[in-house]
Design a protein around this motif. Sequence first.
Motif, PDB file in Angstrom:
ATOM      1  N   GLY A   1     -58.012  -2.025 -17.965  1.00  0.00           N
ATOM      2  CA  GLY A   1     -58.411  -3.250 -18.756  1.00  0.00           C
ATOM      3  C   GLY A   1     -57.470  -3.624 -19.590  1.00  0.00           C
ATOM      4  N   ASP A   2     -56.202  -2.849 -19.906  1.00  0.00           N
ATOM      5  CA  ASP A   2     -55.219  -3.630 -20.692  1.00  0.00           C
ATOM      6  C   ASP A   2     -54.519  -4.899 -20.099  1.00  0.00           C
ATOM      7  OD1 ASP A   2     -55.368  -1.797 -22.819  1.00  0.00           O
ATOM      8  OD2 ASP A   2     -53.639  -0.511 -21.866  1.00  0.00           O
ATOM      9  N   LYS A   3     -54.352  -5.856 -20.758  1.00  0.00           N
ATOM     10  CA  LYS A   3     -53.473  -6.992 -20.241  1.00  0.00           C
ATOM     11  C   LYS A   3     -52.168  -6.775 -20.479  1.00  0.00           C
ATOM     12  CE  LYS A   3     -56.988 -10.545 -20.681  1.00  0.00           C
ATOM     13  NZ  LYS A   3     -58.308  -9.603 -20.936  1.00  0.00           N
ATOM     14  N   VAL A   4     -51.466  -7.115 -19.344  1.00  0.00           N
ATOM     15  CA  VAL A   4     -49.858  -6.712 -19.300  1.00  0.00           C
ATOM     16  C   VAL A   4     -49.248  -7.805 -18.920  1.00  0.00           C
ATOM     17  CG1 VAL A   4     -50.086  -4.294 -19.165  1.00  0.00           C
ATOM     18  CG2 VAL A   4     -50.075  -5.725 -16.995  1.00  0.00           C
ATOM     19  N   ILE A   5     -48.104  -7.866 -19.283  1.00  0.00           N
ATOM     20  CA  ILE A   5     -46.911  -8.966 -18.968  1.00  0.00           C
ATOM     21  C   ILE A   5     -46.068  -8.228 -17.819  1.00  0.00           C
ATOM     22  CG2 ILE A   5     -45.154 -10.692 -19.378  1.00  0.00           C
ATOM     23  CD1 ILE A   5     -47.701 -11.126 -20.609  1.00  0.00           C
ATOM     24  N   VAL A   6     -46.180  -8.871 -16.742  1.00  0.00           N
ATOM     25  CA  VAL A   6     -45.257  -8.427 -15.217  1.00  0.00           C
ATOM     26  C   VAL A   6     -44.260  -9.184 -14.908  1.00  0.00           C
ATOM     27  CG1 VAL A   6     -46.950  -6.610 -14.991  1.00  0.00           C
ATOM     28  CG2 VAL A   6     -47.040  -8.793 -13.839  1.00  0.00           C
ATOM     29  N   ASP A   7     -43.290  -8.963 -14.172  1.00  0.00           N
ATOM     30  CA  ASP A   7     -42.206  -9.644 -13.383  1.00  0.00           C
ATOM     31  C   ASP A   7     -42.670  -9.810 -12.106  1.00  0.00           C
ATOM     32  OD1 ASP A   7     -40.201 -11.120 -13.134  1.00  0.00           O
ATOM     33  OD2 ASP A   7     -38.767  -9.205 -12.811  1.00  0.00           O
ATOM     34  N   THR A   8     -42.797 -11.224 -11.832  1.00  0.00           N
ATOM     35  CA  THR A   8     -43.513 -11.285 -10.225  1.00  0.00           C
ATOM     36  C   THR A   8     -42.371 -12.410  -9.778  1.00  0.00           C
ATOM     37  OG1 THR A   8     -44.641 -13.554 -10.737  1.00  0.00           O
ATOM     38  CG2 THR A   8     -45.731 -11.350 -11.186  1.00  0.00           C
ATOM     39  N   ILE A   9     -42.447 -12.592  -8.560  1.00  0.00           N
ATOM     40  CA  ILE A   9     -41.805 -13.670  -7.692  1.00  0.00           C
ATOM     41  C   ILE A   9     -41.466 -15.175  -8.405  1.00  0.00           C
ATOM     42  CG2 ILE A   9     -41.600 -12.308  -5.531  1.00  0.00           C
ATOM     43  CD1 ILE A   9     -43.552 -14.318  -4.273  1.00  0.00           C
ATOM     44  N   ARG A  10     -42.705 -15.333  -9.005  1.00  0.00           N
ATOM     45  CA  ARG A  10     -42.916 -16.577  -9.660  1.00  0.00           C
ATOM     46  C   ARG A  10     -42.518 -16.611 -11.109  1.00  0.00           C
ATOM     47  NH1 ARG A  10     -49.160 -18.189  -8.513  1.00  0.00           N
ATOM     48  NH2 ARG A  10     -50.027 -17.088 -10.309  1.00  0.00           N
ATOM     49  N   GLY A  11     -42.166 -15.521 -11.648  1.00  0.00           N
ATOM     50  CA  GLY A  11     -41.851 -15.407 -13.130  1.00  0.00           C
ATOM     51  C   GLY A  11     -42.538 -14.403 -13.608  1.00  0.00           C
ATOM     52  N   LYS A  12     -42.574 -14.673 -15.161  1.00  0.00           N
ATOM     53  CA  LYS A  12     -43.762 -13.812 -15.893  1.00  0.00           C
ATOM     54  C   LYS A  12     -44.870 -14.056 -15.706  1.00  0.00           C
ATOM     55  CE  LYS A  12     -39.898 -12.559 -19.416  1.00  0.00           C
ATOM     56  NZ  LYS A  12     -39.772 -12.937 -20.868  1.00  0.00           N
ATOM     57  N   GLU A  13     -45.644 -13.087 -15.498  1.00  0.00           N
ATOM     58  CA  GLU A  13     -47.412 -13.212 -15.104  1.00  0.00           C
ATOM     59  C   GLU A  13     -48.144 -12.307 -16.066  1.00  0.00           C
ATOM     60  OE1 GLU A  13     -48.742 -16.139 -14.099  1.00  0.00           O
ATOM     61  OE2 GLU A  13     -47.044 -16.834 -13.062  1.00  0.00           O
ATOM     62  N   ILE A  14     -49.329 -12.823 -16.561  1.00  0.00           N
ATOM     63  CA  ILE A  14     -50.227 -11.771 -17.285  1.00  0.00           C
ATOM     64  C   ILE A  14     -51.159 -11.332 -16.102  1.00  0.00           C
ATOM     65  CG2 ILE A  14     -51.720 -13.630 -17.821  1.00  0.00           C
ATOM     66  CD1 ILE A  14     -51.900 -12.108 -20.337  1.00  0.00           C
ATOM     67  N   GLY A  15     -51.365  -9.962 -16.114  1.00  0.00           N
ATOM     68  CA  GLY A  15     -52.383  -9.616 -15.292  1.00  0.00           C
ATOM     69  C   GLY A  15     -53.287  -8.469 -16.212  1.00  0.00           C
ATOM     70  N   VAL A  16     -54.314  -7.994 -15.224  1.00  0.00           N
ATOM     71  CA  VAL A  16     -55.082  -6.694 -15.874  1.00  0.00           C
ATOM     72  C   VAL A  16     -54.996  -5.584 -15.237  1.00  0.00           C
ATOM     73  CG1 VAL A  16     -57.437  -6.082 -16.474  1.00  0.00           C
ATOM     74  CG2 VAL A  16     -56.901  -8.537 -16.493  1.00  0.00           C
ATOM     75  N   VAL A  17     -54.971  -4.295 -15.994  1.00  0.00           N
ATOM     76  CA  VAL A  17     -54.638  -3.093 -15.490  1.00  0.00           C
ATOM     77  C   VAL A  17     -56.053  -2.445 -14.880  1.00  0.00           C
ATOM     78  CG1 VAL A  17     -54.008  -0.610 -15.906  1.00  0.00           C
ATOM     79  CG2 VAL A  17     -52.806  -2.515 -17.007  1.00  0.00           C
ATOM     80  N   TYR A  18     -55.919  -2.212 -13.539  1.00  0.00           N
ATOM     81  CA  TYR A  18     -57.020  -1.798 -12.949  1.00  0.00           C
ATOM     82  C   TYR A  18     -57.111  -0.203 -12.532  1.00  0.00           C
ATOM     83  CZ  TYR A  18     -54.914  -1.999  -8.203  1.00  0.00           C
ATOM     84  OH  TYR A  18     -54.019  -1.575  -7.178  1.00  0.00           O
ATOM     85  N   GLY A  19     -55.937   0.104 -12.722  1.00  0.00           N
ATOM     86  CA  GLY A  19     -55.336   1.684 -12.226  1.00  0.00           C
ATOM     87  C   GLY A  19     -54.578   2.117 -13.240  1.00  0.00           C
ATOM     88  N   GLU A  20     -54.931   3.115 -13.816  1.00  0.00           N
ATOM     89  CA  GLU A  20     -53.739   3.771 -14.796  1.00  0.00           C
ATOM     90  C   GLU A  20     -52.557   4.304 -14.088  1.00  0.00           C
ATOM     91  OE1 GLU A  20     -55.821   6.586 -16.940  1.00  0.00           O
ATOM     92  OE2 GLU A  20     -57.286   4.949 -18.040  1.00  0.00           O
ATOM     93  N   PRO A  21     -51.341   4.413 -14.747  1.00  0.00           N
ATOM     94  CA  PRO A  21     -50.221   5.106 -14.281  1.00  0.00           C
ATOM     95  C   PRO A  21     -50.448   6.273 -13.450  1.00  0.00           C
ATOM     96  CG  PRO A  21     -49.914   4.221 -16.680  1.00  0.00           C
ATOM     97  CD  PRO A  21     -51.402   4.279 -16.268  1.00  0.00           C
ATOM     98  N   ARG A  22     -49.690   6.213 -12.169  1.00  0.00           N
ATOM     99  CA  ARG A  22     -49.588   7.450 -11.466  1.00  0.00           C
ATOM    100  C   ARG A  22     -48.425   7.506 -10.831  1.00  0.00           C
ATOM    101  NH1 ARG A  22     -53.162   6.843  -6.463  1.00  0.00           N
ATOM    102  NH2 ARG A  22     -53.449   4.997  -6.295  1.00  0.00           N
ATOM    103  N   MET A  23     -48.230   8.850 -10.265  1.00  0.00           N
ATOM    104  CA  MET A  23     -46.835   8.746  -9.418  1.00  0.00           C
ATOM    105  C   MET A  23     -47.429   8.755  -8.026  1.00  0.00           C
ATOM    106  SD  MET A  23     -44.447   9.519 -11.642  1.00  0.00           S
ATOM    107  CE  MET A  23     -43.065   9.915 -10.860  1.00  0.00           C
TER     108      MET A  23
END
Length: 306
Positions: free
Chosen positions: A45-67
């Motif tokens: 549910g967190d909103k995060v800023i990520v690096d994409t091929i079209r620059g910085k974008e904002i997205g929503v976390v749907y799966g918590e961090p995992r290895m």
Amino acid sequence: MENLNKEQQEIPQEPKFYNVLGVMFEVTKKRYYFEVVDKVEYKKGDKVIVDTIRGKEIGVVYGEPRMINEKDLVLPLKPVLKKASKEEEEKYKELKKLSLEAKNICKERINHHKLPMKLVETEYTFDKTKLIFYFTAEGRIDFRDLVKDLANIFRVRIELRQIGVRDEARILGTVGVCGKELCCRTFINKFDSVSIKMARDQGLVINPAKISGVCGRLLCCINYEYQQYEEALRRYPAVNQHVKTPSGDGKVMSISPLNGYLFVDVENKGMIKFDVDEIRFNIKEANRLKNAKTAEELAHKELEKE
């Protein structure tokens, strides 16, 4: 020395794992993995800023961090830059409002140019340097004049992106025939091919109203159990194939591959149920009949389009 090098080459390498975060983009509902490169705690549910091929974008976390093992990832991974700040979330809300206004203007210009296309959704990139219009159409569209109009109105780079009807269903969202939210909107990221043969092999009635989704294409869920049916069917003759049974020769009328039996119309005795191990048949003929296109498949070929 050569032997030593060979031994070194044959030593299996330890698999590499990446700490990844599942991020979904709100407009397209596409899901991607991004690498977590900091010690920040991210949750669903967190909103995060990520690096994409079209620059910085904002997205929503749907799966918590995992290895995840690198063999299960598409590399290289782009990083999660940070959690979105309140200001960035407000900026995104404002961009959504502007996108809606742009969508209404674009619809009006499409009607003005009398273009045979359906506008599905509109979005600004997070840096507001590009405005993307997602649309569906039967074939190729000459929208050069439309692009000129839009560029003059909005004074940013314009991209008109043609999408398929499955992507349209994912973006718009609704409830499927099962009563649940569409699979493509909740967890499917890449559309797999679905064929009418898959439906036929599972004993489904080839009725477009029964086997197609809201997008007008074959239900994605036809693919879910097909591998089990495909493996089981290797032991079976084809429907309508002539076979030998303990009660005499007959024609296969229906099969139940996961239950291990089939029904055969035996000459002068009628319909009889047999275990598949009791049946003798020509395997080559069975394969030919199973792979032959039926009249129903040919008539409803349109349902298989991506």
